[in-house]
Design a protein around this motif. Structure first.
Motif, short mmCIF file in Angstrom:
data_model
loop_
_atom_site.label_atom_id
_atom_site.label_comp_id
_atom_site.label_asym_id
_atom_site.label_seq_id
_atom_site.Cartn_x
_atom_site.Cartn_y
_atom_site.Cartn_z
N PRO A 26 1.79 27.17 -26.81
CA PRO A 26 1.57 27.85 -25.53
C PRO A 26 2.24 27.10 -24.38
N ASP A 27 2.64 27.85 -23.37
CA ASP A 27 3.28 27.26 -22.20
C ASP A 27 2.20 26.72 -21.28
N GLU A 28 1.60 25.62 -21.68
CA GLU A 28 0.49 24.99 -20.96
C GLU A 28 0.87 23.53 -20.75
N PRO A 29 1.04 23.10 -19.50
CA PRO A 29 1.48 21.72 -19.24
C PRO A 29 0.60 20.66 -19.89
N LEU A 30 -0.71 20.87 -19.92
CA LEU A 30 -1.60 19.87 -20.52
C LEU A 30 -1.32 19.72 -22.01
N LEU A 31 -1.07 20.83 -22.70
CA LEU A 31 -0.78 20.75 -24.13
C LEU A 31 0.54 20.02 -24.38
N HIS A 32 1.53 20.26 -23.53
CA HIS A 32 2.80 19.56 -23.68
C HIS A 32 2.63 18.06 -23.41
N ALA A 33 1.78 17.72 -22.46
CA ALA A 33 1.51 16.30 -22.19
C ALA A 33 0.79 15.66 -23.38
N LEU A 34 -0.14 16.38 -23.98
CA LEU A 34 -0.84 15.85 -25.15
C LEU A 34 0.12 15.67 -26.33
N LEU A 35 1.03 16.61 -26.50
CA LEU A 35 2.02 16.47 -27.57
C LEU A 35 2.88 15.24 -27.34
N ARG A 36 3.30 15.00 -26.10
CA ARG A 36 4.08 13.79 -25.80
C ARG A 36 3.27 12.54 -26.10
N ALA A 37 1.99 12.57 -25.74
CA ALA A 37 1.12 11.41 -26.00
C ALA A 37 0.96 11.18 -27.50
N ALA A 38 1.07 12.25 -28.28
CA ALA A 38 0.96 12.13 -29.74
C ALA A 38 2.31 11.84 -30.38
N GLY A 39 3.35 11.67 -29.56
CA GLY A 39 4.67 11.39 -30.09
C GLY A 39 5.35 12.61 -30.67
N ARG A 40 5.01 13.77 -30.18
CA ARG A 40 5.58 15.02 -30.66
C ARG A 40 6.21 15.77 -29.49
N ASP A 41 6.96 16.81 -29.82
CA ASP A 41 7.40 17.75 -28.80
C ASP A 41 7.08 19.15 -29.32
N ALA A 42 7.42 20.16 -28.54
CA ALA A 42 7.05 21.53 -28.90
C ALA A 42 7.74 22.00 -30.18
N ASP A 43 8.83 21.35 -30.57
CA ASP A 43 9.55 21.74 -31.78
C ASP A 43 9.07 21.02 -33.04
N ALA A 44 8.13 20.12 -32.90
CA ALA A 44 7.62 19.39 -34.08
C ALA A 44 6.94 20.37 -35.04
N PRO A 45 7.08 20.13 -36.33
CA PRO A 45 6.51 21.06 -37.32
C PRO A 45 5.00 21.26 -37.17
N ASP A 46 4.29 20.23 -36.71
CA ASP A 46 2.84 20.36 -36.60
C ASP A 46 2.36 20.62 -35.18
#
Length: 82
Positions: A26-46
């Motif tokens: 989803p286009d949600e800034p908080l989710l993208h920030a959490l993905l970065r904190a987890a070492g992922r980006d929106a294109d990561a398989p998980d």
């Protein structure tokens, strides 16, 4: 793009298949920030699965929910592929 039920019905009547995107983040800034904190980006398989796990986003505005999430984010970052 999201189609409402009437649009899907019209497209179906016209013979156009309606495809649903699976695995979109989803286009949600908080989710993208959490993905970065987890070492992922929106294109990561998980990425989509992680976002579904973290939703609804409203609950993440609670400080105790954020504190509870940080150990999981650190573990994801440590275990990231590559």
């Amino acid at each position: 793009m999201t189609w409402d039920p009437l649009q899907r019905e019209v497209l179906d009547a016209l013979g156009h298949p309606v495809y649903r995107a699976i695995g979109q983040v989803p286009d949600e800034p908080l989710l993208h920030a959490l993905l970065r904190a987890a070492g992922r980006d929106a294109d990561a398989p998980d990425a989509a699965a992680l976002c579904r796990e973290w939703m609804p986003v409203e609950r993440l505005h609670d400080p105790s929910a954020k504190r509870a999430l940080w150990p999981r984010l650190r573990a994801l970052r440590a275990a990231r592929p590559g």
